[in-house]
Design a protein around this motif. Structure first.
Motif, PDB file in Angstrom:
ATOM      1  N   HIS A 369       0.820  -1.210   0.000  1.00 42.67           N
ATOM      2  CA  HIS A 369       0.000   0.000   0.000  1.00 42.67           C
ATOM      3  C   HIS A 369       0.854   1.261   0.000  1.00 42.67           C
ATOM      4  CE1 HIS A 369      -3.171  -2.771   1.957  1.00 42.67           C
ATOM      5  NE2 HIS A 369      -3.454  -2.624   0.683  1.00 42.67           N
ATOM      6  N   ASP A 370       1.897   1.269   0.804  1.00 41.54           N
ATOM      7  CA  ASP A 370       2.759   2.461   0.867  1.00 41.54           C
ATOM      8  C   ASP A 370       3.431   2.743  -0.478  1.00 41.54           C
ATOM      9  OD1 ASP A 370       2.078   2.872   3.487  1.00 41.54           O
ATOM     10  OD2 ASP A 370       4.019   2.281   4.342  1.00 41.54           O
ATOM     11  N   ILE A 371       3.955   1.687  -1.110  1.00 49.10           N
ATOM     12  CA  ILE A 371       4.596   1.870  -2.424  1.00 49.10           C
ATOM     13  C   ILE A 371       3.589   2.389  -3.443  1.00 49.10           C
ATOM     14  CG2 ILE A 371       5.686   0.682  -4.374  1.00 49.10           C
ATOM     15  CD1 ILE A 371       6.907  -1.274  -2.354  1.00 49.10           C
ATOM     16  N   ALA A 372       2.412   1.755  -3.456  1.00 51.33           N
ATOM     17  CA  ALA A 372       1.394   2.138  -4.434  1.00 51.33           C
ATOM     18  C   ALA A 372       0.944   3.570  -4.239  1.00 51.33           C
ATOM     19  CB  ALA A 372       0.200   1.179  -4.333  1.00 51.33           C
ATOM     20  N   ILE A 373       0.774   3.984  -3.001  1.00 53.98           N
ATOM     21  CA  ILE A 373       0.334   5.356  -2.723  1.00 53.98           C
ATOM     22  C   ILE A 373       1.386   6.375  -3.148  1.00 53.98           C
ATOM     23  CG2 ILE A 373      -0.239   6.982  -0.859  1.00 53.98           C
ATOM     24  CD1 ILE A 373      -1.665   4.554   0.505  1.00 53.98           C
ATOM     25  N   ASP A 374       2.639   6.084  -2.864  1.00 54.82           N
ATOM     26  CA  ASP A 374       3.714   6.982  -3.321  1.00 54.82           C
ATOM     27  C   ASP A 374       3.686   7.131  -4.833  1.00 54.82           C
ATOM     28  OD1 ASP A 374       4.715   7.645  -0.836  1.00 54.82           O
ATOM     29  OD2 ASP A 374       6.265   6.080  -0.847  1.00 54.82           O
ATOM     30  N   LEU A 375       3.487   6.020  -5.528  1.00 54.96           N
ATOM     31  CA  LEU A 375       3.457   6.058  -6.989  1.00 54.96           C
ATOM     32  C   LEU A 375       2.253   6.845  -7.508  1.00 54.96           C
ATOM     33  CD1 LEU A 375       4.469   2.352  -7.605  1.00 54.96           C
ATOM     34  CD2 LEU A 375       5.817   4.347  -8.272  1.00 54.96           C
ATOM     35  N   LEU A 376       1.108   6.664  -6.871  1.00 60.69           N
ATOM     36  CA  LEU A 376      -0.089   7.406  -7.277  1.00 60.69           C
ATOM     37  C   LEU A 376       0.104   8.895  -7.028  1.00 60.69           C
ATOM     38  CD1 LEU A 376      -2.951   5.090  -5.929  1.00 60.69           C
ATOM     39  CD2 LEU A 376      -2.293   5.425  -8.316  1.00 60.69           C
ATOM     40  N   ASN A 377       0.731   9.237  -5.930  1.00 64.09           N
ATOM     41  CA  ASN A 377       0.944  10.653  -5.594  1.00 64.09           C
ATOM     42  C   ASN A 377       1.912  11.338  -6.551  1.00 64.09           C
ATOM     43  OD1 ASN A 377      -0.817  10.420  -3.433  1.00 64.09           O
ATOM     44  ND2 ASN A 377       0.807  10.189  -1.898  1.00 64.09           N
ATOM     45  N   GLU A 378       2.770  10.551  -7.184  1.00 62.08           N
ATOM     46  CA  GLU A 378       3.749  11.107  -8.120  1.00 62.08           C
ATOM     47  C   GLU A 378       3.189  11.360  -9.515  1.00 62.08           C
ATOM     48  OE1 GLU A 378       6.880   8.268  -8.117  1.00 62.08           O
ATOM     49  OE2 GLU A 378       7.556   8.741  -6.069  1.00 62.08           O
ATOM     50  N   ARG A 379       2.008  10.793  -9.752  1.00 66.42           N
ATOM     51  CA  ARG A 379       1.421  10.910 -11.106  1.00 66.42           C
ATOM     52  C   ARG A 379       0.987  12.349 -11.402  1.00 66.42           C
ATOM     53  NH1 ARG A 379      -3.354   8.054 -11.643  1.00 66.42           N
ATOM     54  NH2 ARG A 379      -3.094   7.743 -13.867  1.00 66.42           N
TER      55      ARG A 379
END
Length: 379
Positions: A369-379
């Motif tokens: 979840h943490d990795i995915a959220i960081d990636l979504l926030n970078e979009r």
């Protein structure tokens, strides 16, 4: 796919946490990242995981089947959260259980035991509810959250009694057919077997748990392919049928476990819990899933779900506190962030091809979840 997420999950496969994983990350109604890794079946043959691999959802059944049906029935005025359980199921009009309400079942503060092997305690599946009603409460009702399968076994029976239809029939009519789902079901047919991720070989975990809790003496451990009062445990590779022993005893359909699905179809069901995307509920009904019904207790629980504000939840460190989610024993999980309109599905089969004890994958869920959220926030 996303290289960073896939690399992390492949590392956990290589470390032996689980033989396969399928993940899906969505935002604002669109799938952003998805991939399939590892082998859905290792024994008796090797079958690679695919995006359409079907997993035994285990306790995720509680939210995407029983919880969603209960929310719809509540919305239609057929269920009352504050109505006492005995109104629906007279077996529960007992001195210690007469105060239990439907809401107590949904938030797991009913006082019922966390786990019971009904297949060792009941004469047959039809006696499961009466058996649970006759067992004294282990905890005080509405005092502490004690998560447990009996709450949703009883909820499933309550739903059936209220509308005089089985849970699988209701799910087909109210969820699967309206959403056009093809791979979500209880008791999958033999034709689907090659697409299903395998589970444990036998019921070693539940057998050991039954001994540990005093329901079974070590020398007297029956094993058979059939589940009846004299043969409680399977001793073969569980593949294509529900892993959970209580759900298996109850014919594969129960309020707490038994549903099979793919990552994409879990995502489609999860969208029904978000006001902007739901086709099945009124938007205001979706607020139930983010509402804390147990403030001040040991867990923050909403309608069928755990909230991310619960200490040590598997939501991770970056999800909104009002996010809601659920895990499944077989290695599955679903988390939803209603504010960001994000959905996170992680399906693994951690019980397959793995000696006891099974890997505790909560840290994997949190990091995913943490990795995915960081990636979504970078979009």
């Amino acid at each position: 796919m996303n290289e960073q997420i896939s690399k992390f999950l492949q590392e956990r496969i290589d470390a032996g946490d689980f033989p396969s994983a399928v993940y899906l990350v969505a935002e604002k109604g669109e799938i952003v990242f998805t991939d399939a890794l590892g082998f859905a079946v290792v024994e008796p043959e090797r079958i690679p995981a695919r995006l359409d691999t079907i997993y035994d959802l285990a306790s995720v059944t509680k939210v995407v089947a029983s919880g969603l049906v209960a929310a719809k029935l509540y919305e239609n005025g057929k269920l009352d959260l504050d109505e006492r359980l005995g109104t629906y199921l007279p077996e529960f009009v007992t001195d210690d259980k007469r105060a239990i309400t439907m809401k107590n079942l949904l938030v797991h503060d009913s006082g019922l035991s966390g786990w019971l092997p009904t297949y060792l305690l009941a004469e047959n599946p039809n006696d499961v509810i009466a058996t649970l009603a006759n067992i004294p409460l282990e905890y005080q009702t509405a005092k502490d959250v004690v998560y447990g399968d009996p709450n949703f076994i009883v909820l499933g029976a309550l739903i059936k009694k209220t509308v005089d239809k089985s849970l699988d029939e209701l799910c087909r009519e109210m969820i699967f057919q309206p959403l056009g789902l093809r791979d979500t079901c209880f008791n999958p047919t033999e034709t689907l077997r090659k697409r299903i991720a395998a589970s444990e070989k036998g019921n070693e975990f539940e057998r050991e748990l039954s001994v540990e809790k005093g329901y079974l003496q070590p020398p007297a451990i029956p094993t058979s392919r059939h589940s009846d009062s004299n043969s409680a445990f399977r001793n073969y590779q569980i593949w294509g049928e529900v892993h959970d022993g209580n759900a298996y005893f109850m014919g594969g359909v129960a309020g707490h476990a038994g549903l099979f699905s793919t990552a994409e179809e879990v995502f489609k069901i999860a969208q029904q819990l978000l006001p902007k995307y739901t086709q099945l509920l009124k938007p205001e009904t979706c607020e139930l899933f983010r509402t804390n019904f147990t403030p001040g207790m040991n867990e923050d629980r909403s309608f069928a779900f755990q909230l991310a504000s619960t200490k040590d939840s598997t939501a991770g460190t970056k999800m909104s506190p009002v996010s809601f989610g659920h895990n499944g024993f077989t290695g599955t999980s679903l988390w939803i962030d209603p504010g960001k309109e994000r959905i996170f599905v992680l399906l693994t089969n951690r019980t397959h091809n793995h000696a006891l004890p099974f890997a505790n994958i909560n840290s994997v869920r949190r990091k995913f979840h943490d990795i995915a959220i960081d990636l979504l926030n970078e979009r």
